[in-house]
Design a protein around this motif. Structure first.
Motif, PDB file in Angstrom:
ATOM      1  N   GLY A   6       0.828  -1.203   0.000  1.00 50.23           N
ATOM      2  CA  GLY A   6       0.000   0.000   0.000  1.00 50.23           C
ATOM      3  C   GLY A   6       0.855   1.242   0.000  1.00 50.23           C
ATOM      4  N   VAL A   7       0.171   2.388   0.036  1.00 41.99           N
ATOM      5  CA  VAL A   7       0.861   3.671   0.051  1.00 41.99           C
ATOM      6  C   VAL A   7       0.243   4.578   1.107  1.00 41.99           C
ATOM      7  CG1 VAL A   7       1.567   3.616  -2.379  1.00 41.99           C
ATOM      8  CG2 VAL A   7      -0.607   4.628  -1.756  1.00 41.99           C
ATOM      9  N   TRP A   8       1.051   5.494   1.612  1.00 39.45           N
ATOM     10  CA  TRP A   8       0.551   6.556   2.480  1.00 39.45           C
ATOM     11  C   TRP A   8      -0.161   7.536   1.560  1.00 39.45           C
ATOM     12  CZ3 TRP A   8       0.868   5.409   7.398  1.00 39.45           C
ATOM     13  CH2 TRP A   8       1.945   4.673   7.883  1.00 39.45           C
ATOM     14  N   LEU A   9      -1.486   7.643   1.669  1.00 35.46           N
ATOM     15  CA  LEU A   9      -2.271   8.424   0.719  1.00 35.46           C
ATOM     16  C   LEU A   9      -1.931   9.905   0.694  1.00 35.46           C
ATOM     17  CD1 LEU A   9      -5.772   6.758   1.091  1.00 35.46           C
ATOM     18  CD2 LEU A   9      -4.089   6.459  -0.721  1.00 35.46           C
ATOM     19  N   LEU A  10      -2.002  10.574   1.842  1.00 33.04           N
ATOM     20  CA  LEU A  10      -1.768  12.022   1.845  1.00 33.04           C
ATOM     21  C   LEU A  10      -0.321  12.368   1.530  1.00 33.04           C
ATOM     22  CD1 LEU A  10      -4.081  13.144   4.758  1.00 33.04           C
ATOM     23  CD2 LEU A  10      -4.493  13.228   2.308  1.00 33.04           C
ATOM     24  N   ALA A  11       0.607  11.551   2.013  1.00 33.21           N
ATOM     25  CA  ALA A  11       2.012  11.807   1.681  1.00 33.21           C
ATOM     26  C   ALA A  11       2.232  11.615   0.186  1.00 33.21           C
ATOM     27  CB  ALA A  11       2.922  10.889   2.476  1.00 33.21           C
ATOM     28  N   SER A  12       1.594  10.615  -0.404  1.00 32.14           N
ATOM     29  CA  SER A  12       1.723  10.391  -1.848  1.00 32.14           C
ATOM     30  C   SER A  12       1.179  11.571  -2.634  1.00 32.14           C
ATOM     31  CB  SER A  12       0.990   9.114  -2.259  1.00 32.14           C
ATOM     32  OG  SER A  12       1.589   7.981  -1.674  1.00 32.14           O
ATOM     33  N   LEU A  13       0.040  12.109  -2.196  1.00 30.70           N
ATOM     34  CA  LEU A  13      -0.528  13.283  -2.868  1.00 30.70           C
ATOM     35  C   LEU A  13       0.391  14.489  -2.733  1.00 30.70           C
ATOM     36  CD1 LEU A  13      -4.282  12.978  -1.864  1.00 30.70           C
ATOM     37  CD2 LEU A  13      -3.330  12.811  -4.164  1.00 30.70           C
ATOM     38  N   ALA A  14       0.901  14.724  -1.530  1.00 30.62           N
ATOM     39  CA  ALA A  14       1.757  15.888  -1.294  1.00 30.62           C
ATOM     40  C   ALA A  14       3.072  15.778  -2.059  1.00 30.62           C
ATOM     41  CB  ALA A  14       2.026  16.052   0.196  1.00 30.62           C
ATOM     42  N   LEU A  15       3.631  14.572  -2.142  1.00 28.49           N
ATOM     43  CA  LEU A  15       4.921  14.394  -2.804  1.00 28.49           C
ATOM     44  C   LEU A  15       4.803  14.220  -4.313  1.00 28.49           C
ATOM     45  CD1 LEU A  15       6.550  11.961  -0.228  1.00 28.49           C
ATOM     46  CD2 LEU A  15       7.110  14.377  -0.576  1.00 28.49           C
ATOM     47  N   GLY A  16       3.613  13.861  -4.781  1.00 29.14           N
ATOM     48  CA  GLY A  16       3.427  13.649  -6.205  1.00 29.14           C
ATOM     49  C   GLY A  16       3.994  12.332  -6.698  1.00 29.14           C
ATOM     50  N   ARG A  17       4.220  11.408  -5.779  1.00 26.49           N
ATOM     51  CA  ARG A  17       4.736  10.070  -6.121  1.00 26.49           C
ATOM     52  C   ARG A  17       4.248   9.092  -5.053  1.00 26.49           C
ATOM     53  NH1 ARG A  17       8.387   8.685  -2.416  1.00 26.49           N
ATOM     54  NH2 ARG A  17       9.561  10.314  -1.349  1.00 26.49           N
ATOM     55  N   PRO A  18       4.239   7.802  -5.375  1.00 23.83           N
ATOM     56  CA  PRO A  18       3.824   6.834  -4.351  1.00 23.83           C
ATOM     57  C   PRO A  18       4.776   6.840  -3.157  1.00 23.83           C
ATOM     58  CG  PRO A  18       3.859   5.824  -6.527  1.00 23.83           C
ATOM     59  CD  PRO A  18       4.491   7.172  -6.663  1.00 23.83           C
ATOM     60  N   ALA A  19       4.212   6.818  -1.965  1.00 19.32           N
ATOM     61  CA  ALA A  19       4.985   6.709  -0.731  1.00 19.32           C
ATOM     62  C   ALA A  19       4.604   5.373  -0.087  1.00 19.32           C
ATOM     63  CB  ALA A  19       4.670   7.868   0.202  1.00 19.32           C
ATOM     64  N   PRO A  20       5.378   4.303  -0.330  1.00 21.20           N
ATOM     65  CA  PRO A  20       4.995   2.969   0.125  1.00 21.20           C
ATOM     66  C   PRO A  20       4.966   2.838   1.644  1.00 21.20           C
ATOM     67  CG  PRO A  20       7.194   2.934  -0.839  1.00 21.20           C
ATOM     68  CD  PRO A  20       6.652   4.313  -1.030  1.00 21.20           C
ATOM     69  N   VAL A  21       3.984   2.069   2.142  1.00 22.51           N
ATOM     70  CA  VAL A  21       3.866   1.865   3.588  1.00 22.51           C
ATOM     71  C   VAL A  21       4.954   0.945   4.117  1.00 22.51           C
ATOM     72  CG1 VAL A  21       1.399   2.318   3.658  1.00 22.51           C
ATOM     73  CG2 VAL A  21       2.195  -0.016   3.352  1.00 22.51           C
ATOM     74  N   SER A  22       5.654   0.253   3.225  1.00 24.81           N
ATOM     75  CA  SER A  22       6.743  -0.623   3.661  1.00 24.81           C
ATOM     76  C   SER A  22       7.955   0.185   4.117  1.00 24.81           C
ATOM     77  CB  SER A  22       7.137  -1.586   2.537  1.00 24.81           C
ATOM     78  OG  SER A  22       7.548  -0.858   1.395  1.00 24.81           O
ATOM     79  N   GLU A  23       7.963   1.485   3.827  1.00 29.23           N
ATOM     80  CA  GLU A  23       9.030   2.385   4.264  1.00 29.23           C
ATOM     81  C   GLU A  23       8.492   3.309   5.351  1.00 29.23           C
ATOM     82  OE1 GLU A  23      10.397   4.434   0.801  1.00 29.23           O
ATOM     83  OE2 GLU A  23      10.839   2.580  -0.268  1.00 29.23           O
ATOM     84  N   ARG A  24       9.381   4.024   6.027  1.00 23.47           N
ATOM     85  CA  ARG A  24       8.952   4.985   7.050  1.00 23.47           C
ATOM     86  C   ARG A  24       8.125   6.077   6.399  1.00 23.47           C
ATOM     87  NH1 ARG A  24      13.526   5.741  11.506  1.00 23.47           N
ATOM     88  NH2 ARG A  24      11.666   6.363  12.601  1.00 23.47           N
ATOM     89  N   TYR A  25       7.254   6.718   7.212  1.00 23.12           N
ATOM     90  CA  TYR A  25       6.445   7.817   6.695  1.00 23.12           C
ATOM     91  C   TYR A  25       7.389   8.917   6.219  1.00 23.12           C
ATOM     92  CZ  TYR A  25       2.435  10.856   6.176  1.00 23.12           C
ATOM     93  OH  TYR A  25       1.454  11.645   5.643  1.00 23.12           O
ATOM     94  N   PRO A  26       7.227   9.379   4.990  1.00 19.58           N
ATOM     95  CA  PRO A  26       8.174  10.359   4.429  1.00 19.58           C
ATOM     96  C   PRO A  26       7.958  11.768   4.978  1.00 19.58           C
ATOM     97  CG  PRO A  26       6.438   9.924   2.859  1.00 19.58           C
ATOM     98  CD  PRO A  26       6.208   8.991   4.016  1.00 19.58           C
ATOM     99  N   HIS A  27       9.030  12.523   4.967  1.00 20.67           N
ATOM    100  CA  HIS A  27       8.930  13.940   5.343  1.00 20.67           C
ATOM    101  C   HIS A  27       8.290  14.707   4.193  1.00 20.67           C
ATOM    102  CE1 HIS A  27      11.132  14.272   9.146  1.00 20.67           C
ATOM    103  NE2 HIS A  27      11.780  13.206   8.712  1.00 20.67           N
ATOM    104  N   VAL A  28       7.236  15.447   4.499  1.00 22.37           N
ATOM    105  CA  VAL A  28       6.585  16.283   3.495  1.00 22.37           C
ATOM    106  C   VAL A  28       6.838  17.760   3.771  1.00 22.37           C
ATOM    107  CG1 VAL A  28       4.805  14.587   2.928  1.00 22.37           C
ATOM    108  CG2 VAL A  28       4.373  16.260   4.726  1.00 22.37           C
ATOM    109  N   CYS A  29       7.579  18.059   4.843  1.00 24.69           N
ATOM    110  CA  CYS A  29       7.863  19.451   5.171  1.00 24.69           C
ATOM    111  C   CYS A  29       8.679  20.084   4.048  1.00 24.69           C
ATOM    112  CB  CYS A  29       8.591  19.554   6.508  1.00 24.69           C
ATOM    113  SG  CYS A  29       9.949  18.402   6.708  1.00 24.69           S
TER     114      CYS A  29
END
Length: 61
Positions: A6-29
């Protein structure tokens, strides 16, 4: 053990790329997110809007 898919939905939207849940939650700051609510202006996300940043009590900003 089953791998989580799966992907972190809001982080994926903010980053403009998939942010997989298998990795740590990405920094969007520092990311500029599209304006999703009126007045629909782009917004630069700050550390206090970033779930990956530690939320320190009394931090300015």
């Amino acid at each position: 053990m089953t791998a989580v898919v799966g992907v972190w939905l809001l982080a994926s939207l903010a980053l403009g790329r998939p942010a997989p849940v298998s990795e740590r939650y990405p920094h969007v700051c520092g990311t500029v997110a599209p304006g999703w609510v009126p007045p629909h202006r782009p917004v630069r996300l700050r550390a206090k809007e970033c779930a990956a940043c530690p939320q320190l009590v009394g931090r300015p900003g």
